[in-house]
Design a protein around this motif. Structure first.
Motif, PDB file in Angstrom:
ATOM      1  N   MET A   1       0.853  -1.178   0.000  1.00 43.10           N
ATOM      2  CA  MET A   1       0.000   0.000   0.000  1.00 43.10           C
ATOM      3  C   MET A   1       0.890   1.229   0.000  1.00 43.10           C
ATOM      4  O   MET A   1       1.317   1.690   1.037  1.00 43.10           O
ATOM      5  CB  MET A   1      -0.888  -0.008   1.249  1.00 43.10           C
ATOM      6  N   GLY A   2       1.199   1.718  -1.209  1.00 40.88           N
ATOM      7  CA  GLY A   2       2.111   2.843  -1.309  1.00 40.88           C
ATOM      8  C   GLY A   2       1.391   4.158  -1.506  1.00 40.88           C
ATOM      9  O   GLY A   2       0.163   4.205  -1.615  1.00 40.88           O
TER      10      GLY A   2
ATOM     11  N   ALA B   1       1.730   6.041  -4.152  1.00 45.32           N
ATOM     12  CA  ALA B   1       1.310   6.185  -5.548  1.00 45.32           C
ATOM     13  C   ALA B   1       0.382   5.068  -6.007  1.00 45.32           C
ATOM     14  O   ALA B   1      -0.461   5.280  -6.861  1.00 45.32           O
ATOM     15  CB  ALA B   1       2.536   6.232  -6.459  1.00 45.32           C
ATOM     16  N   LYS B   2       0.570   3.893  -5.457  1.00 41.40           N
ATOM     17  CA  LYS B   2      -0.216   2.765  -5.974  1.00 41.40           C
ATOM     18  C   LYS B   2      -0.383   1.680  -4.915  1.00 41.40           C
ATOM     19  O   LYS B   2       0.404   1.606  -3.963  1.00 41.40           O
ATOM     20  CB  LYS B   2       0.472   2.162  -7.203  1.00 41.40           C
ATOM     21  N   VAL B   3      -1.395   0.880  -5.123  1.00 44.82           N
ATOM     22  CA  VAL B   3      -1.571  -0.328  -4.323  1.00 44.82           C
ATOM     23  C   VAL B   3      -1.335  -1.491  -5.277  1.00 44.82           C
ATOM     24  O   VAL B   3      -2.001  -1.598  -6.310  1.00 44.82           O
ATOM     25  CB  VAL B   3      -2.985  -0.411  -3.721  1.00 44.82           C
ATOM     26  N   SER B   4      -0.364  -2.338  -4.971  1.00 49.18           N
ATOM     27  CA  SER B   4      -0.006  -3.444  -5.859  1.00 49.18           C
ATOM     28  C   SER B   4      -0.251  -4.766  -5.167  1.00 49.18           C
ATOM     29  O   SER B   4       0.039  -4.914  -3.972  1.00 49.18           O
ATOM     30  CB  SER B   4       1.474  -3.383  -6.240  1.00 49.18           C
ATOM     31  N   ILE B   5      -0.768  -5.690  -5.933  1.00 48.06           N
ATOM     32  CA  ILE B   5      -0.989  -7.035  -5.390  1.00 48.06           C
ATOM     33  C   ILE B   5      -0.509  -8.045  -6.424  1.00 48.06           C
ATOM     34  O   ILE B   5      -0.777  -7.901  -7.626  1.00 48.06           O
ATOM     35  CB  ILE B   5      -2.484  -7.290  -5.093  1.00 48.06           C
ATOM     36  N   LEU B   6       0.229  -9.034  -5.966  1.00 49.21           N
ATOM     37  CA  LEU B   6       0.568 -10.186  -6.800  1.00 49.21           C
ATOM     38  C   LEU B   6      -0.090 -11.395  -6.161  1.00 49.21           C
ATOM     39  O   LEU B   6      -0.055 -11.556  -4.937  1.00 49.21           O
ATOM     40  CB  LEU B   6       2.076 -10.423  -6.832  1.00 49.21           C
ATOM     41  N   VAL B   7      -0.686 -12.232  -6.985  1.00 46.39           N
ATOM     42  CA  VAL B   7      -1.277 -13.469  -6.472  1.00 46.39           C
ATOM     43  C   VAL B   7      -0.417 -14.626  -6.970  1.00 46.39           C
ATOM     44  O   VAL B   7      -0.171 -14.747  -8.174  1.00 46.39           O
ATOM     45  CB  VAL B   7      -2.720 -13.655  -6.967  1.00 46.39           C
ATOM     46  N   ALA B   8       0.064 -15.429  -6.039  1.00 48.80           N
ATOM     47  CA  ALA B   8       0.936 -16.534  -6.402  1.00 48.80           C
ATOM     48  C   ALA B   8       0.345 -17.840  -5.911  1.00 48.80           C
ATOM     49  O   ALA B   8      -0.315 -17.888  -4.869  1.00 48.80           O
ATOM     50  CB  ALA B   8       2.319 -16.332  -5.811  1.00 48.80           C
ATOM     51  N   GLU B   9       0.572 -18.876  -6.672  1.00 52.73           N
ATOM     52  CA  GLU B   9       0.068 -20.215  -6.314  1.00 52.73           C
ATOM     53  C   GLU B   9       1.262 -21.031  -5.831  1.00 52.73           C
ATOM     54  O   GLU B   9       2.279 -21.123  -6.526  1.00 52.73           O
ATOM     55  CB  GLU B   9      -0.554 -20.856  -7.552  1.00 52.73           C
TER      56      GLU B   9
ATOM     57  N   ALA C   1      -2.535  -6.975  -9.704  1.00 52.65           N
ATOM     58  CA  ALA C   1      -3.333  -5.759  -9.807  1.00 52.65           C
ATOM     59  C   ALA C   1      -2.481  -4.587  -9.353  1.00 52.65           C
ATOM     60  O   ALA C   1      -1.646  -4.726  -8.454  1.00 52.65           O
ATOM     61  CB  ALA C   1      -4.580  -5.849  -8.935  1.00 52.65           C
ATOM     62  N   MET C   2      -2.664  -3.469 -10.022  1.00 50.56           N
ATOM     63  CA  MET C   2      -1.964  -2.251  -9.599  1.00 50.56           C
ATOM     64  C   MET C   2      -2.929  -1.092  -9.823  1.00 50.56           C
ATOM     65  O   MET C   2      -3.299  -0.799 -10.949  1.00 50.56           O
ATOM     66  CB  MET C   2      -0.694  -2.032 -10.410  1.00 50.56           C
ATOM     67  N   VAL C   3      -3.370  -0.486  -8.744  1.00 48.54           N
ATOM     68  CA  VAL C   3      -4.324   0.626  -8.883  1.00 48.54           C
ATOM     69  C   VAL C   3      -3.736   1.874  -8.228  1.00 48.54           C
ATOM     70  O   VAL C   3      -2.979   1.778  -7.263  1.00 48.54           O
ATOM     71  CB  VAL C   3      -5.698   0.294  -8.241  1.00 48.54           C
ATOM     72  N   PRO C   4      -4.074   3.038  -8.769  1.00 55.01           N
ATOM     73  CA  PRO C   4      -3.567   4.282  -8.160  1.00 55.01           C
ATOM     74  C   PRO C   4      -4.032   4.398  -6.711  1.00 55.01           C
ATOM     75  O   PRO C   4      -5.172   4.060  -6.380  1.00 55.01           O
ATOM     76  CB  PRO C   4      -4.189   5.382  -9.023  1.00 55.01           C
ATOM     77  N   SER C   5      -3.132   4.834  -5.898  1.00 59.38           N
ATOM     78  CA  SER C   5      -3.435   4.928  -4.468  1.00 59.38           C
ATOM     79  C   SER C   5      -4.091   6.269  -4.129  1.00 59.38           C
ATOM     80  O   SER C   5      -3.799   7.284  -4.737  1.00 59.38           O
ATOM     81  CB  SER C   5      -2.126   4.769  -3.688  1.00 59.38           C
ATOM     82  N   ARG C   6      -4.952   6.231  -3.158  1.00 59.81           N
ATOM     83  CA  ARG C   6      -5.584   7.455  -2.659  1.00 59.81           C
ATOM     84  C   ARG C   6      -5.614   7.389  -1.135  1.00 59.81           C
ATOM     85  O   ARG C   6      -5.775   6.315  -0.562  1.00 59.81           O
ATOM     86  CB  ARG C   6      -7.029   7.585  -3.153  1.00 59.81           C
ATOM     87  N   GLY C   7      -5.465   8.526  -0.524  1.00 62.98           N
ATOM     88  CA  GLY C   7      -5.621   8.576   0.931  1.00 62.98           C
ATOM     89  C   GLY C   7      -4.431   8.071   1.712  1.00 62.98           C
ATOM     90  O   GLY C   7      -4.495   7.949   2.934  1.00 62.98           O
TER      91      GLY C   7
ATOM     92  N   VAL D   1      -7.826   0.066  -1.882  1.00 62.42           N
ATOM     93  CA  VAL D   1      -7.358  -1.276  -1.514  1.00 62.42           C
ATOM     94  C   VAL D   1      -8.393  -2.321  -1.936  1.00 62.42           C
ATOM     95  O   VAL D   1      -8.054  -3.376  -2.487  1.00 62.42           O
ATOM     96  CB  VAL D   1      -7.089  -1.363   0.007  1.00 62.42           C
ATOM     97  N   HIS D   2      -9.644  -1.983  -1.701  1.00 61.92           N
ATOM     98  CA  HIS D   2     -10.713  -2.898  -2.094  1.00 61.92           C
ATOM     99  C   HIS D   2     -10.688  -3.148  -3.602  1.00 61.92           C
ATOM    100  O   HIS D   2     -10.801  -4.267  -4.073  1.00 61.92           O
ATOM    101  CB  HIS D   2     -12.067  -2.307  -1.675  1.00 61.92           C
ATOM    102  N   ARG D   3     -10.490  -2.053  -4.319  1.00 60.33           N
ATOM    103  CA  ARG D   3     -10.460  -2.173  -5.788  1.00 60.33           C
ATOM    104  C   ARG D   3      -9.284  -3.058  -6.225  1.00 60.33           C
ATOM    105  O   ARG D   3      -9.416  -3.897  -7.125  1.00 60.33           O
ATOM    106  CB  ARG D   3     -10.314  -0.773  -6.399  1.00 60.33           C
ATOM    107  N   ALA D   4      -8.142  -2.860  -5.589  1.00 56.73           N
ATOM    108  CA  ALA D   4      -6.966  -3.656  -5.944  1.00 56.73           C
ATOM    109  C   ALA D   4      -7.210  -5.132  -5.661  1.00 56.73           C
ATOM    110  O   ALA D   4      -6.860  -6.002  -6.474  1.00 56.73           O
ATOM    111  CB  ALA D   4      -5.754  -3.155  -5.165  1.00 56.73           C
ATOM    112  N   ILE D   5      -7.843  -5.426  -4.514  1.00 53.20           N
ATOM    113  CA  ILE D   5      -8.105  -6.826  -4.180  1.00 53.20           C
ATOM    114  C   ILE D   5      -9.071  -7.440  -5.187  1.00 53.20           C
ATOM    115  O   ILE D   5      -8.879  -8.560  -5.659  1.00 53.20           O
ATOM    116  CB  ILE D   5      -8.644  -6.934  -2.734  1.00 53.20           C
ATOM    117  N   ARG D   6     -10.114  -6.695  -5.521  1.00 56.46           N
ATOM    118  CA  ARG D   6     -11.083  -7.216  -6.503  1.00 56.46           C
ATOM    119  C   ARG D   6     -10.420  -7.488  -7.855  1.00 56.46           C
ATOM    120  O   ARG D   6     -10.650  -8.511  -8.481  1.00 56.46           O
ATOM    121  CB  ARG D   6     -12.235  -6.225  -6.671  1.00 56.46           C
ATOM    122  N   GLU D   7      -9.561  -6.552  -8.271  1.00 57.29           N
ATOM    123  CA  GLU D   7      -8.883  -6.734  -9.564  1.00 57.29           C
ATOM    124  C   GLU D   7      -7.935  -7.925  -9.518  1.00 57.29           C
ATOM    125  O   GLU D   7      -7.822  -8.683 -10.487  1.00 57.29           O
ATOM    126  CB  GLU D   7      -8.108  -5.471  -9.941  1.00 57.29           C
ATOM    127  N   ALA D   8      -7.258  -8.095  -8.392  1.00 58.14           N
ATOM    128  CA  ALA D   8      -6.325  -9.222  -8.256  1.00 58.14           C
ATOM    129  C   ALA D   8      -7.086 -10.544  -8.281  1.00 58.14           C
ATOM    130  O   ALA D   8      -6.657 -11.514  -8.916  1.00 58.14           O
ATOM    131  CB  ALA D   8      -5.540  -9.079  -6.955  1.00 58.14           C
TER     132      ALA D   8
END
Lengths: 403, 391
Positions: free
Chosen positions: B1-2, B4-12, B25-31, B47-54
């Protein structure tokens, strides 16, 4: 309230109209007899010149070279005409406290002639305020480029260049408008801009406003100035004028786009215009343009005039003005209708903004204040070794940044 | 949670320890600014948006995740615990090491702060560095840890945001550590390397030597400060300053002709302005030089104590700045280069902005392997922040 209409006797302003646009604006101007204004219109096209007006003279220049024809959009020809008329123009400039130059940028004559006049005036220590119209974008890229080059050069040698963009006029009038009313609107705005300045300097109005103050308004060096005007009449005159200003601002200047360095509000109204109205106008406009770093306000009263008109000049410093900088380089020469050679358009070196002025205006004051934290204003101080790292480093270290 | 952006990698993960990245997922950060949540609602939304996209990208529902943390609320310090060797033959035993470790970790921080990471450094046996003191002879054993603690409130806010969308946070990592892990090799960590992750809001750094993490640190200075400096210097909106930074930003000292101008938009419309490239460089150089000086000042005691000669690797969005390696090398007084993500990741992940999440994946894999083999030494999230939720 005492309103004096006594002219300021020692300020003689010269108004120069260049080409077709310049003449049309001059014809529209309401020059009051009390003002000490000397006006002239220059062109090289006899057809445009016609006859002199009662209050301004017309001179057709470069007849020997162009036979009274126009420049055909060639800036080099306009410049050649200027070279051939230097003595006469300089003689006209003598004794002027300030010159207002009216022109349509993009034309050959005004594009070549205006920068030379501005240079001569500058050499003679006369401040020049240019009011120029920018062509419609549909007039073609070469005309727009030519206009931009002219404006760029003028910005360097003039006190200020107020541009009235015809595209803005089209936008303001609406896409459905015919071309002629839009052009008329542009000319009206130009005359309003020039007349506002003349009125402020020549009239002893509600608020003291002299040439020195005017120079402070535009003393930004290389800068851009936009003019917005609004007019109202009758009971809601003030509201109508304000709403026109706001309407155009909303259309042309989205809130997030512009930070204005200097603002001049020039107000003209009848004797019924009260101080409360003046305050309201000032506050509303200042708020809309985010309280620029420096704001100026001037008001003149015309007895018996039920109209209220507001002119707002917004200036933005563009930086620059460094010695030796080349702004325009139009190489090559062009053919002379008489078979002789016309000097090639010269590479115009950007003149220094003047040692003292350049130094004072080109740099920020080094001030370390909380307001320098920018977007971090609302966050806690970022203190390391006693320094707030959210304050720009160049400010804390006293590094001068040329803007 | 940066910032500039919230980044998530999903690994198996699949036994024994294979890992495959299946979503991102990588979405622009706010707040979020400078590692802190300033606006819970905005931060929660992104963060919610990033999780949904991931989840959509990976085609799975995320039940738990790992998270990295940053910000100057994180403080690090070397904690040392001593114990006399109790064995009659002066042979170091588990008991002696345990007592030294316990003493090293005994420090009470008070209710507002919580330890998030104890990073083991070499033991000192009678003042001499040893990796494993067991069965060695000596009189006094010292356990050394680089201990990092956080502001409990700041940490709780970040975890609560994530916890409102996934049921579990498996672990939290220091941002500098995960980036350091992904950019460096074992050889580099042995010989000495400084890793700088210069993001939008913060600069995280970690210094390695002899294969250990010798120190970590965070400065609340990043790319946003460059943008802000330009915005203040030229009195232009944030977006315009960002454009100048990205298009013309350069870290090296002022060079080039004085009349080298650039236009903001180039259409001469109101709001369009021209700027001297030298002035832009001057603003950026001042900020970046100061940043590297601050880092140098922070690591200097460790460099001198350990007599370390190391190099520097940089990552994060600001590492894209032209000629940043030259400036870093000059100020840090060590060879500097841009870090590269491992070759095993796909091209889209070979960008500085992804170093952090890639490092987390590596740590998560390690965590998984340790828990499967039963060799897990670190306490995990619950152990780290024991009693945290009750505060």
């Amino acid at each position: 309230m005492t309103v004096s209409l006594k002219p300021v006797s020692d300020v003689k302003i010269g108004v120069i109209g260049l080409g077709r646009t310049g003449r049309k604006v001059l014809e529209r101007m309401r020059i009051r007899s009390a003002w000490d204004v000397d006006a002239v219109c220059y062109d090289c096209d006899l057809e445009v010149m016609g006859v002199s007006s009662p209050w301004f003279g017309c001179e057709c220049l470069g007849v020997g070279m162009l036979h009274g024809l126009g420049c055909g959009g060639q800036v080099e020809l306009g410049q050649s005409v200027a070279f051939g008329s230097e003595e006469a123009v300089r003689a006209w400039l003598v004794g002027k406290s300030m010159v207002v130059m009216l022109l349509g940028a993009g034309g050959g004559f005004s594009g070549g002639f205006a920068p030379e006049v501005a240079d001569w005036a500058k050499e003679m220590g006369i401040p020049v305020l240019c009011v120029a119209s920018m062509p419609f974008s549909f007039e073609g890229i070469s005309r727009i480029d030519s206009a931009r080059r002219t404006i760029d050069i003028l910005r360097d040698s003039s006190m200020a260049v107020v541009t009235v963009e015809m595209d803005d006029m089209l936008l303001w009038a609406g896409d459905e408008s015919w071309a002629q009313p839009v052009i008329e609107l542009g000319l009206d705005w130009m005359q309003h801009a020039a007349a506002s300045i003349l009125g402020l300097v020549e009239e002893d109005g509600l608020f003291a406003f002299d040439l020195t103050t005017l120079r402070q308004v535009f003393d930004l060096g290389f800068s851009k100035t936009l003019f917005i005007t609004g007019e109202g009449e009758g009971q809601n005159a003030v509201d109508d004028a304000i709403s026109q200003i706001m309407g155009f601002a909303d259309l042309r200047l989205p809130d997030s786009e512009v930070i204005v360095d200097r603002m001049l509000v020039a107000l003209n109204g009848g004797a019924s215009l009260g101080v409360a109205d003046v305050n309201r106008i000032n506050q509303t406009i200042s708020k809309r343009f985010r309280k620029p770093a420096r704001s100026f306000f001037g008001a003149t009263i015309e007895e018996g005039d039920a109209k209220v008109s507001i002119g707002v000049f917004l200036s933005i410093g563009l930086g620059g003005g460094e010695q030796g900088q080349s702004v325009v380089s139009d190489g090559g020469s062009t053919g002379d209708p008489e078979g002789g050679s016309v000097p090639a358009a010269r590479t115009r070196p950007l003149k220094p903004t003047g040692g003292e002025k350049g130094d004072a205006q080109g740099y920020f004051d080094v001030l370390i204040r909380e307001s320098n934290r920018g977007v971090f204003e609302d966050t806690e101080p970022n203190l390391v070794n006693g320094e707030d790292l959210d304050v720009p480093t160049f400010l804390r270290r006293g590094i001068r940044i040329k803007t | 949670m940066g910032t500039a952006k919230v980044s998530i990698l999903v690994a198996e993960l699949s036994p024994p320890s294979k890992l495959k990245i299946i979503g991102r997922a990588m979405v622009p950060s706010r707040g979020i600014r400078k590692g802190r949540v300033l606006n819970v609602r905005e931060a929660t939304t992104c963060v919610h948006r990033a999780i949904r996209e991931a989840e959509k990208s990976a085609g799975v529902n995320l039940k738990s995740l790992y998270m990295s943390i940053s910000g100057s609320h994180l403080k690090g310090e070397l904690q040392v615990g001593k114990a006399q060797v109790s064995h009659s033959a002066r042979i170091v035993t588990d008991y002696d090491v345990g007592r030294a470790v316990e003493e090293a970790k005994r420090r009470d921080l008070g209710p507002d702060r919580v330890f998030v990471q104890y990073i083991r450094n070499p033991f000192l046996l009678d003042g001499k560095k040893v990796d494993e003191p067991y069965s060695l002879r000596g009189n006094e054993i010292q356990a050394c840890f680089w201990a990092v603690h956080a502001d409990a409130r700041v940490l709780r806010e970040q975890m609560q945001i994530v916890n409102s969308f996934v049921s579990r946070i498996d672990d939290i990592f220091l941002s500098s550590l995960v980036v350091g892990r992904v950019l460096t090799s074992e050889e580099q960590r042995q010989s000495g390397v400084l890793v700088l992750d210069i993001g939008a809001g913060t600069t995280d750094f970690v210094l390695y030597g002899d294969g250990y993490v010798l120190m970590t640190g965070v400065l609340d200075v990043g790319g946003d400060h460059i943008t802000n400096d330009l915005s203040v210097a030229f009195k232009i909106p944030w977006e315009s300053a960002e454009r100048l930074k990205v298009d013309y930003g350069k870290a090296t000292p002022v060079e080039g002709p004085a009349d080298d101008w650039v236009w903001l938009r180039g259409d001469l419309s109101i709001g369009d302005r021209r700027f001297s490239k030298r002035a832009i460089q001057r603003v950026i150089h001042a900020r970046m030089e100061e940043l590297f000086q601050l880092v140098r000042r922070a690591i200097l005691p460790v460099l001198e104590r350990e007599d370390l000669r190391c190099s520097a690797l940089m990552t994060g969005g600001v590492a894209r700045l032209t000629a940043i390696e030259n400036l870093a090398g000059q100020v840090l007084k060590m060879p500097a280069a841009s870090g590269r993500n491992p070759d095993w990741v796909i091209n889209e992940l070979q960008v500085p902005e992804m170093s952090n999440v890639l490092g987390q994946v590596q740590f998560a894999l390690q965590d998984y392997s340790d828990s499967v083999s039963g060799s897990r030494k670190t306490p995990g999230l619950f152990g780290k922040v024991k009693g945290f939720w009750s505060k």
